[in-house]
Design a protein around this motif. Structure first.
Motif, short mmCIF file in Angstrom:
data_model
loop_
_atom_site.label_atom_id
_atom_site.label_comp_id
_atom_site.label_asym_id
_atom_site.label_seq_id
_atom_site.Cartn_x
_atom_site.Cartn_y
_atom_site.Cartn_z
N TYR A 85 0.87 -1.27 -0.15
CA TYR A 85 -0.10 0.08 0.03
C TYR A 85 1.01 1.28 0.07
CZ TYR A 85 -3.73 -3.25 1.11
OH TYR A 85 -4.58 -4.13 0.94
N GLU A 86 0.70 2.02 -1.03
CA GLU A 86 1.73 2.96 -1.19
C GLU A 86 1.27 4.09 -0.24
OE1 GLU A 86 3.37 4.37 -4.54
OE2 GLU A 86 3.92 2.35 -4.98
N GLU A 87 -0.15 4.18 0.23
CA GLU A 87 -0.37 5.16 1.08
C GLU A 87 0.02 5.23 2.28
OE1 GLU A 87 -2.34 3.11 -1.06
OE2 GLU A 87 -3.43 4.47 -2.61
N ASN A 93 2.45 -1.11 6.57
CA ASN A 93 2.04 -2.28 5.54
C ASN A 93 2.43 -3.56 6.38
OD1 ASN A 93 1.39 -1.80 2.59
ND2 ASN A 93 2.92 -0.17 3.29
N LYS B 10 -7.32 -0.43 7.79
CA LYS B 10 -6.46 -0.29 6.51
C LYS B 10 -6.98 0.56 5.35
CE LYS B 10 -6.38 -3.00 3.39
NZ LYS B 10 -7.16 -3.28 2.35
N ASP B 11 -7.94 0.27 5.02
CA ASP B 11 -8.91 0.73 4.12
C ASP B 11 -9.28 2.05 4.36
OD1 ASP B 11 -9.24 -0.66 1.58
OD2 ASP B 11 -10.73 -2.07 2.54
N VAL B 14 -6.16 4.11 3.98
CA VAL B 14 -5.59 4.34 2.69
C VAL B 14 -6.64 5.30 1.88
CG1 VAL B 14 -5.53 3.13 0.36
CG2 VAL B 14 -4.53 1.89 2.39
N SER B 250 -11.25 1.58 -5.10
CA SER B 250 -10.30 0.91 -4.35
C SER B 250 -10.04 -0.58 -4.62
CB SER B 250 -10.34 1.11 -2.73
OG SER B 250 -11.09 0.24 -2.17
N LYS B 253 -8.25 -1.11 -7.66
CA LYS B 253 -6.98 -0.62 -7.48
C LYS B 253 -5.96 -1.81 -6.71
CE LYS B 253 -4.38 3.28 -5.39
NZ LYS B 253 -4.39 4.20 -4.26
N GLU B 254 -6.89 -2.32 -5.68
CA GLU B 254 -6.03 -3.42 -5.02
C GLU B 254 -5.59 -4.54 -6.01
OE1 GLU B 254 -6.09 -4.52 -1.07
OE2 GLU B 254 -7.23 -2.78 -0.46
N THR B 259 -2.37 -6.11 -4.44
CA THR B 259 -2.34 -6.37 -2.86
C THR B 259 -3.68 -7.47 -2.55
OG1 THR B 259 -3.54 -4.25 -2.78
CG2 THR B 259 -1.25 -4.02 -2.02
#
Ligand SMILES: Nc1ncnc2c1ncn2[C@@H]1O[C@H](COP(=O)(O)OP(=O)(O)O)[C@@H](O)[C@H]1O
Ligand SMILES: [Mg+2]
Lengths: 303, 422
Positions: A85-87, A93, B10-11, B14, B250, B253-254, B259
């Motif tokens: 996760y770049e963010e 991570n 986590k989401d 992000v 998202s 994107k994952e 990921t």
């Protein structure tokens, strides 16, 4: 430890993997060497259960279904794409992925710290990944797959596009894993990497395994002769004497210099030495996996 | 559960690290609510007032009471004019509407309820439908207020009863028994009013009749009390739509950056991972809605009819769109394509579902089209809790529809994702 039997995977008309069979022993490091599009990522995907095969079977640690939790927990995958996760920061991570594997508390903290150390990211642990260099991201991508200390490791081109320093760090880590007795599959299109890290290598092209053996055996079988070039000290040499010592072909001799091809360069050099001829310069080009690939396919690995 | 929570945290981390997401999820809905809320209420919290021309052609005591009630109304700016001038102003757009009180308006109760020949006319530009709608609400409210005042006036009531009696007697349509039933009722009511002295009339009678009148008022006055009651449900929907798009994007994107695959080779199943995504989406929606709720209550003093039902309506809406989010994520293979297709789809649903134009000003054909949009059911349920005075049974319908839509699209999304993965 890892068995793939008659594995086949198609994408429409493209046969990405064509009837591939191989096995990897416990503690062994097995290389899949092949150019882009050879089917390496597909093979990894099938092994870890991300893809379902169109034919053939996979077995990991005796289980034929890689999606069972028991296998999952002992499996570490380092994907070719940067799956981080770049963010988030490196630490976030690692903590997240560790948590997913059920790690928590001081154990999680300890492993996160160690992984950050291995990846050389200790100082920048709190920085957002998007600010990292390509090499740093690669290193983080790798340790995210090692965090839960898996016994089986699948590494898909972990060194693509990194600086030499990062590459060395990654090599050191993998050699460390090797010495701990983990079972590793390593894919790459860099023959030096396969040569350096792998106990056995399968040459993969267009979804097919062309041959599979130890690096030495592959070179001996398909590498062709080594090229030897030497200069004699005195400036003079007796061509007959020289030729008697050399066990090779295409021998070219002019004044003080000799060139020849041989499959046993060391023996020839020892013979020359024993007969009293002194060499001032010496160049030996032994065959490598690149030559193996060239001889097997008629193409070079890269491009 | 712990891992679902980990996934959700986590989401949210992000998502919140991206300013664009923050705008769509937090900023845009609030701006939307404030902007349109301000427009509808004539800019500013104390509305400067809708300009209305009033033409009193009746000239009765009742009509002048009514006009002064309108003049006192805070959100109207009234002007007494002749009919011709008033129409002129409407045509030129100087006033939003003209209210024409026709002769006979004060003639009694029957006149108020209109019947075949309404005694109150609103002349307005059809293009200013929005204001027309609000004006109607205000007019109806004023009418009932004047009327309920009248109910407490004993002599006026007796006069009314007398005239109703005459009307019933004159009306031919009623059968004998029905007619005598009414006449008896009016007679006893009149006796009661005559004999009651003012003191016991006030607390006793007045209360009863007023109660009766009040319930009537409530049923008639079903419109929103402030424009923010219209725009905040919309803002809540926009927040939910923003989350739907953001989390849908998202997921893809994952999937593109791997990921998702990394999670899938871990010990969690696919449904588990997607469930975590749904949870994060729902939690974010709930958080934004709560903030909006608090702002609406505290800053805009927006009345909420039933908070419990609002929680229910909000939860069902959130679940619906969290499920829909899963489907949105399958609309493409890149962030751009999912973002584009997803927003296009959500915009259309918002457009036909009352997310932009309030449901009650929609033309009837559009209102029937809106049934296919989950946005409509979300807004309908939320409005039901805020100002439509829904009972639990009434809100259960739209809530069930929302849950059904959510379940269908969640399942569809999971199936499509599985197919795309292979
Ligand atoms: N999702 C996919 N859809 C269609 N074709 C694919 C897909 N993934 C891989 N391929 C094709 O399968 C072949 C093998 O790809 P891959 O396993 O990624 O090779 P490598 O990892 O060795 O570069 C390539 O020809 C590639 O184009
Ligand atoms: Mg690859």
């Amino acid at each position: 430890m890892i068995e793939a039997v008659n594995l086949t995977k198609r994408y429409g008309d493209i046969v990405a993997l064509d009837d591939v069979t191989f096995g990897v022993e416990k503690g062994e490091t097995f290389g899949l060497l092949g150019p882009n599009g050879a089917g390496k990522t597909t093979a990894i995907g099938l092994l870890c259960g991300l893809l379902t095969p169109d034919g053939g079977t996979v077995s990991l640690a005796g289980k034929t279904d890689p999606t069972v939790t028991e296998v999952r927990l002992s499996l570490g995958v380092v994907p070719q794409t940067l799956a981080i996760y770049e963010e988030l920061s490196a630490e976030q991570n690692l903590r997240f992925f560790g948590g997913i594997y059920g790690l928590s508390g001081s154990e999680l903290k300890e492993r996160v710290t160690r992984c950050l150390e291995i990846a050389g990211l200790g100082e920048r642990r709190k920085e957002r990944v998007s600010k990292y260099s390509g090499g740093m991201k690669r290193r983080l991508n790798m340790v995210c797959g090692l965090l839960h200390e898996p016994t089986i490791l699948l590494l898909d081109e972990p060194t693509v596009g990194v600086d030499p320093q990062s590459r060395n760090l990654i090599f050191d880590t993998i050699e460390d894993m090797k010495s701990q007795g983990r079972t590793i599959i390593y894919t790459t299109h860099y023959m030096e990497e396969a040569q350096r890290l792998c106990d056995r290598v399968a040459i993969l092209d267009h979804g097919k395994i062309l041959d599979m053996d130890t690096v030495g055996n592959l070179i001996a079988k398909h590498g062709g002769p080594s090229h030897v070039e030497a200069e004699f000290e005195d400036g003079t040499c007796d061509s007959d004497r020289v030729k008697a010592c050399v066990d090779g072909e295409h021998i070219q001799l002019d004044k003080s210099r000799i060139r020849f091809e041989t499959s046993r360069p060391m023996e020839s050099l020892a013979e020359l030495n024993r007969s009293g001829l002194r060499l001032s310069t010496l160049k030996v080009e032994t065959a490598n996996l690149e030559d193996v690939f060239l001889n097997l396919t008629g193409r070079r690995l890269r491009d | 559960m712990r891992s679902a929570l980990l996934l959700a945290i986590k989401d949210v981390r992000v998502i919140l690290s991206d300013k664009g997401n923050i705008f769509w999820v937090f900023g845009f809905p609030v701006v939307f609510a404030l902007f349109f809320g301000a427009i509808f209420s004539g800019f500013g919290r104390e509305p400067s007032g809708m300009r209305v021309a009033v033409v009193d052609e009746d000239g009765s005591e009742f009509s002048s009471l009514y006009v002064s009630r309108l003049e006192a109304h805070e959100s109207l700016k009234t002007e007494r004019l002749e009919r011709k001038d008033a129409m002129d102003r409407v045509r030129k757009g100087n006033v939003a509407a003209a209210v024409i009180i026709k002769p006979g308006f004060g003639g009694g109760f029957g006149a108020v309820f209109g019947g075949s020949d309404p005694k109150l006319e609103i002349a307005s530009d059809p293009a200013r439908q929005m204001e027309g709608g609000y004006l109607q609400g205000i007019l109806a409210k004023a009418q009932f207020e004047v009327l309920s005042e009248r109910f407490s006036d004993r002599d006026w009531m007796r006069g009314q009863i007398g005239s109703w009696r005459n009307e019933v007697e004159a009306a031919g349509g009623l059968g004998d028994t029905q007619a005598s039933l009414f006449l008896n009722f009016f007679d006893s009511l009149d006796t009661l009013l005559r004999d009651a002295n003012d003191e016991n009339f006030q607390p006793g009678f007045d209360g009863d009749i007023l109660n009766f009148a009040k319930t009537d008022v409530q049923r008639q006055r079903e419109g929103p009390a402030t424009p923010f009651q219209i725009t905040f449900p919309q803002a809540m929907i926009w927040a939910v739509l923003g989350c739907t798009a953001t989390f849908g994007i998202s997921i893809v994107k994952e999937r593109t950056n791997g990921t998702f695959q990394r999670l899938r080779v871990g010990p969690l199943g696919r449904a588990h991972i997607l469930g975590g995504k749904g949870l994060a989406c729902a939690a974010t929606c709930a958080f934004v809605i709560c903030i909006q709720w608090i702002a609406a209550r505290i800053i805009f003093k927006m009345p909420i009819d039933n908070s419990l039902l609002l929680v229910l309506a909000g939860a069902c809406t959130i679940l619906c769109f969290a499920g829909f989010m899963m489907f949105v994520s399958t609309l493409g293979r890149t962030e751009q394509s999912v973002g584009g297709a997803g927003w296009a789809m959500l915009m259309i649903m918002a457009m036909i579902g009352g997310g932009m134009m309030p449901l009650f000003v929609m033309p009837p054909w559009l209102r029937s089209v809106s049934h296919i949009s989950p946005v409509k059911w979300g807004i309908y349920a939320i409005e039901g809790a805020i100002w439509r005075h829904f009972t639990f049974a009434e809100i259960a319908g739209p809530c069930a529809i929302l849950l059904a839509i959510g379940t269908v699209f969640f399942s569809l999304g999971v199936i499509l994702l599985r197919r795309q993965d292979n």
